[in-house]
Design a protein around this motif. Structure first.
Motif, PDB file in Angstrom:
ATOM      1  N   GLN A   1       4.043  -5.726  -0.801  1.00 38.07           N
ATOM      2  CA  GLN A   1       4.018  -4.843   0.366  1.00 38.07           C
ATOM      3  C   GLN A   1       2.746  -4.005   0.395  1.00 38.07           C
ATOM      4  OE1 GLN A   1       7.540  -2.457   0.946  1.00 38.07           O
ATOM      5  NE2 GLN A   1       6.430  -0.914   2.139  1.00 38.07           N
ATOM      6  N   ASP A   2       2.287  -3.592  -0.814  1.00 39.18           N
ATOM      7  CA  ASP A   2       1.100  -2.749  -0.851  1.00 39.18           C
ATOM      8  C   ASP A   2      -0.050  -3.467  -1.566  1.00 39.18           C
ATOM      9  OD1 ASP A   2      -0.661  -0.676  -0.680  1.00 39.18           O
ATOM     10  OD2 ASP A   2       0.557   0.786  -1.762  1.00 39.18           O
ATOM     11  N   ARG A   3      -0.219  -3.229  -2.823  1.00 39.86           N
ATOM     12  CA  ARG A   3      -1.339  -3.824  -3.550  1.00 39.86           C
ATOM     13  C   ARG A   3      -0.874  -4.987  -4.405  1.00 39.86           C
ATOM     14  NH1 ARG A   3      -4.134   0.727  -6.937  1.00 39.86           N
ATOM     15  NH2 ARG A   3      -5.365  -1.117  -7.554  1.00 39.86           N
TER      16      ARG A   3
ATOM     17  N   CYS B   1       2.395  -0.127  -6.067  1.00 38.34           N
ATOM     18  CA  CYS B   1       2.570   0.742  -4.903  1.00 38.34           C
ATOM     19  C   CYS B   1       1.679   1.985  -5.029  1.00 38.34           C
ATOM     20  CB  CYS B   1       4.028   1.189  -4.770  1.00 38.34           C
ATOM     21  SG  CYS B   1       5.190  -0.182  -4.538  1.00 38.34           S
ATOM     22  N   GLN B   2       1.439   2.629  -3.929  1.00 34.94           N
ATOM     23  CA  GLN B   2       0.638   3.852  -3.940  1.00 34.94           C
ATOM     24  C   GLN B   2       1.412   5.005  -4.591  1.00 34.94           C
ATOM     25  OE1 GLN B   2      -0.278   4.864   0.099  1.00 34.94           O
ATOM     26  NE2 GLN B   2       1.869   4.979   0.727  1.00 34.94           N
TER      27      GLN B   2
ATOM     28  N   CYS C   1       7.958  -1.699  -1.643  1.00 38.03           N
ATOM     29  CA  CYS C   1       7.745  -0.321  -2.090  1.00 38.03           C
ATOM     30  C   CYS C   1       8.742   0.614  -1.400  1.00 38.03           C
ATOM     31  CB  CYS C   1       6.321   0.141  -1.771  1.00 38.03           C
ATOM     32  SG  CYS C   1       5.036  -0.731  -2.693  1.00 38.03           S
TER      33      CYS C   1
END
Length: 228
Positions: free
Chosen positions: A16-18, A30-31, A43
């Motif tokens: 979903q993110d990185r 995730c952030q 995330c």
């Protein structure tokens, strides 16, 4: 040597993110303030309030990516953004017109002298304005006593005195002159009262008013030539 395949190049590895590629594999990241879901790809927000209430003294409010502190009713947040301080109920919009008094953390309205609270317990209504204040200063101008009356204090005097024409000063009451004395013969007036006396050959009676004849014949000190 087999060349490593970068899984992140295809649809971001499903992350979903990185997507972080490693030799022979990859992983999702995730952030900050988010964590991986159970599938290892999605995330979700980290609920900071779930652990020791986020360090908050009272209420912890979680929001996407962050959180903040709030205080209960009657409390305010200190400058440190963490501690809750008890508020004075009489500060701010307490609704009182004259006086605000704090009772057990609750604001109670009161009024100045000469006023009373209205039915809603907030507004002060004037009652016989000026009566209380006029009596508080210099005994209301009365030389002896005063009592509340509409518009102005009502003065009164001690026994044996009467109000002068100004209705404030008390002057001696001459009972011998105005006919209030009960004396049969002589009346002697003094400040605050009077005394009855008798003429020669008379003595004051037991009631303090009348005069009884003195029987000189009963006085052994008097020597008569013949009979007495």
């Amino acid at each position: 040597m087999k060349e490593d395949v970068n899984e992140c190049t295809i649809d971001n590895g499903g992350c979903q993110d990185r997507c972080c590629n490693t030799v022979g594999s990859y992983y999702c990241k995730c952030q900050a303030d988010q964590k991986l879901e159970e599938d290892g790809k999605g995330c979700e927000d980290v609920d900071e309030c779930a652990v020791v209430n986020g360090g908050c003294q009272q209420r912890c409010i979680n929001t996407l990516g962050t959180f903040h502190w709030e205080c209960d009713t009657g409390w305010r947040l200190h400058a440190d953004e963490c501690t809750c301080i008890k508020m004075d109920p009489c500060t701010g919009g307490n609704g009182c017109v004259h006086i605000c008094q704090s009772e057990n953390g609750t604001a109670r309205c009161a009024c100045h002298a000469g006023y009373r609270l209205s039915e809603d317990k907030n507004i002060c209504e004037g009652i016989e304005l000026g009566i209380v204040n006029s009596c508080e200063k210099n005994n209301g101008g009365c030389s002896h006593h005063h009592e509340h009356a509409i518009g102005t204090p009502r003065c009164s005097c001690n026994h044996g005195h009467q109000l002068d024409s100004d209705e404030k000063m008390c002057i001696d009451l001459d009972e011998c002159e105005n006919g209030e004395a009960c004396c049969d013969q002589l009346c002697i007036s003094y400040l605050g009262g009077y005394e009855c006396r008798c003429q020669e050959s008379f003595q004051i009676s037991s009631d303090g008013c009348g005069c009884d004849d003195v029987d000189e014949c009963l006085d052994v000190s008097i020597v008569c030539d013949q009979l007495h």
